[in-house]
Scaffold this motif. Structure first.
Motif, PDB file in Angstrom:
ATOM      1  N   MET A   1     -32.286  -8.075 -10.584  1.00  0.00           N
ATOM      2  CA  MET A   1     -31.100  -7.970 -11.432  1.00  0.00           C
ATOM      3  C   MET A   1     -30.397  -9.314 -11.494  1.00  0.00           C
ATOM      4  N   ASN A   2     -30.242  -9.842 -12.692  1.00  0.00           N
ATOM      5  CA  ASN A   2     -29.643 -11.153 -12.892  1.00  0.00           C
ATOM      6  C   ASN A   2     -28.202 -10.996 -13.355  1.00  0.00           C
ATOM      7  N   LEU A   3     -27.248 -11.166 -12.443  1.00  0.00           N
ATOM      8  CA  LEU A   3     -25.837 -10.985 -12.796  1.00  0.00           C
ATOM      9  C   LEU A   3     -25.352 -12.066 -13.756  1.00  0.00           C
ATOM     10  N   ASP A   4     -25.906 -13.281 -13.672  1.00  0.00           N
ATOM     11  CA  ASP A   4     -25.503 -14.349 -14.585  1.00  0.00           C
ATOM     12  C   ASP A   4     -25.787 -13.984 -16.036  1.00  0.00           C
ATOM     13  N   PHE A   5     -26.758 -13.113 -16.250  1.00  0.00           N
ATOM     14  CA  PHE A   5     -27.123 -12.674 -17.592  1.00  0.00           C
ATOM     15  C   PHE A   5     -25.943 -12.025 -18.304  1.00  0.00           C
ATOM     16  N   TRP A   6     -25.015 -11.443 -17.519  1.00  0.00           N
ATOM     17  CA  TRP A   6     -23.932 -10.644 -18.108  1.00  0.00           C
ATOM     18  C   TRP A   6     -22.654 -11.430 -18.352  1.00  0.00           C
ATOM     19  N   ARG A   7     -22.611 -12.664 -17.953  1.00  0.00           N
ATOM     20  CA  ARG A   7     -21.389 -13.449 -18.121  1.00  0.00           C
ATOM     21  C   ARG A   7     -21.026 -13.578 -19.601  1.00  0.00           C
ATOM     22  N   ASP A   8     -19.787 -13.217 -19.933  1.00  0.00           N
ATOM     23  CA  ASP A   8     -19.236 -13.294 -21.293  1.00  0.00           C
ATOM     24  C   ASP A   8     -19.927 -12.365 -22.289  1.00  0.00           C
ATOM     25  N   ARG A   9     -20.765 -11.462 -21.816  1.00  0.00           N
ATOM     26  CA  ARG A   9     -21.417 -10.512 -22.721  1.00  0.00           C
ATOM     27  C   ARG A   9     -20.487  -9.325 -22.966  1.00  0.00           C
ATOM     28  N   ARG A  10     -20.438  -8.861 -24.192  1.00  0.00           N
ATOM     29  CA  ARG A  10     -19.561  -7.750 -24.556  1.00  0.00           C
ATOM     30  C   ARG A  10     -20.309  -6.432 -24.329  1.00  0.00           C
ATOM     31  N   VAL A  11     -19.703  -5.568 -23.497  1.00  0.00           N
ATOM     32  CA  VAL A  11     -20.353  -4.335 -23.069  1.00  0.00           C
ATOM     33  C   VAL A  11     -19.415  -3.152 -23.291  1.00  0.00           C
ATOM     34  N   PHE A  12     -19.951  -2.082 -23.835  1.00  0.00           N
ATOM     35  CA  PHE A  12     -19.194  -0.853 -24.101  1.00  0.00           C
ATOM     36  C   PHE A  12     -19.754   0.265 -23.225  1.00  0.00           C
ATOM     37  N   ILE A  13     -18.872   0.982 -22.516  1.00  0.00           N
ATOM     38  CA  ILE A  13     -19.295   2.060 -21.616  1.00  0.00           C
ATOM     39  C   ILE A  13     -18.553   3.341 -21.987  1.00  0.00           C
ATOM     40  N   THR A  14     -19.292   4.413 -22.263  1.00  0.00           N
ATOM     41  CA  THR A  14     -18.646   5.719 -22.336  1.00  0.00           C
ATOM     42  C   THR A  14     -18.732   6.349 -20.949  1.00  0.00           C
ATOM     43  N   GLY A  15     -17.676   7.061 -20.570  1.00  0.00           N
ATOM     44  CA  GLY A  15     -17.664   7.653 -19.234  1.00  0.00           C
ATOM     45  C   GLY A  15     -17.327   6.655 -18.146  1.00  0.00           C
ATOM     46  N   HIS A  16     -16.546   5.644 -18.474  1.00  0.00           N
ATOM     47  CA  HIS A  16     -16.251   4.578 -17.510  1.00  0.00           C
ATOM     48  C   HIS A  16     -15.263   5.003 -16.430  1.00  0.00           C
ATOM     49  N   THR A  17     -14.652   6.179 -16.569  1.00  0.00           N
ATOM     50  CA  THR A  17     -13.710   6.641 -15.543  1.00  0.00           C
ATOM     51  C   THR A  17     -14.381   7.520 -14.496  1.00  0.00           C
TER      52      THR A  17
END
Length: 334
Positions: A1-17
């Protein structure tokens, strides 16, 4: 899993609570992603979403996935290129108390979600959360992605229905051969229950164990010999992130159904898991013993596909998962 891949990427989550959604949102925030969430308010009090202050540093909208217009508006506002659909869950047992609500939130909520994707201009990768309970149990066999679907409860059957709905969209609207037109790769992540800090569901064994340990009590167990796989939430989050990254990088080659689970060495009887949890919580040693086969076993997912094609496998052992979870609750109560 590459965490750097996600920097500044726009992500939408349903059920985030929810429990799993909150941990996913936290991991993405820590990785530097721009996170947008759409969900009903937390279902329990306390809850990990508020305890860990997940809403800070992200865009959080409270709404129902059955409200198609509100869901579509939130998705469009996010301008996300990656979407995780975790909404519409619920416990297996309590789903019998709200059958209609379970089917409408999971099945129709997912249809609303998929329909909203048809009109998005930014989304490129979609991971829909499924369950290991969608399979028809087979004695003595690990469950593979190609095995037949079934359902033993409204929650499990609704998940199976949702997987079939996704399959129909993959055969038509979002078909791989039409990828150059719609440019969206979709996949279903099938995994079992996960444990970790912040699970406050009433039916959660871990939450009950934590309260008993804090009170210096022994929790009566209904099925101490029942053998279960114990997967930590960190492994669950890494599975979702790994699959989403593959969808972005490989497109439709990564579409479809994927199993994510733990191996046989992660299996423990409920009674032994309870002993380990209490010992870790109190800082006491515990007596290790060999796994017995007299108890009923939960089906294990065959994860060879994810291991071979995504290079993913669980990293946290059952004992480590119980230790990390016990330490979290000890800190919470402390």
């Amino acid at each position: 899993m590459n965490l750097d891949f996600w920097r500044d990427r726009r992500v939408f989550i349903t059920g985030h609570t929810g429990f799993r959604g909150s941990h996913l949102a936290l991991a993405l925030k820590n990785a530097g992603a721009l996170v947008f969430g759409y969900s009903l308010p937390p279902a329990t009090n306390p809850n990990f979403f508020e305890v860990a202050n997940i809403g800070q540093g992200m865009n959080s909208t409270f709404g129902d996935v059955r409200d198609a217009a509100a869901l579509k508006a939130a998705l469009e506002y996010s301008q996300a290129d990656v979407v995780f659909h975790l909404a519409g869950g619920g416990g297996l047992r309590d789903s019998w108390d709200r059958v209609s609500d379970t089917y409408s939130s999971q099945v129709m909520g997912s249809i609303n979600f998929l329909e909203a994707l048809r009109e998005t201009a930014t989304v490129r990768a979609v991971v829909m959360m499924s369950s290991d309970k969608v399979y028809r149990p087979q004695a003595g066999a690990d469950l593979k992605e190609s095995d037949p679907l079934a359902g033993s409860s409204p929650a499990a059957t609704a998940k199976a229905c949702t997987d079939l709905v996704l399959e129909s969209y993959l055969q038509s609207v979002f078909a791989p051969e039409k990828y150059n037109k719609h440019k969206i790769a979709l996949a279903s992540a099938r995994m079992g229950a996960v444990i970790g800090g912040g699970d406050f569901a009433n039916e959660s064994l871990i939450w009950q164990l934590a309260q008993a340990a804090q009170g210096g009590l022994d929790l009566p167990l209904k099925n101490p010999d029942s053998i279960r796989p114990w997967m930590h939430v960190d492994d669950g989050v890494s599975a979702l992130l790994t699959l989403a990254q593959a969808l972005l990088e490989k497109g439709p080659q990564a579409s479809g159904e994927w199993n994510f689970g733990v191996g046989a060495d992660h299996q423990l009887p409920v009674g032994q898991a309870a002993q380990i949890f209490k010992a870790k919580y109190l800082g006491n040693p515990f007596q290790k013993f060999e796994l017995t086969t007299k108890g009923s076993k939960h089906g294990l997912l065959n994860c060879e596909k994810a291991q071979a094609e995504l290079q993913w496998q669980s990293q946290v052992s059952a004992e480590q998962a119980l230790q990390k979870t016990a330490e979290w609750y000890k800190q919470y109560f402390g």
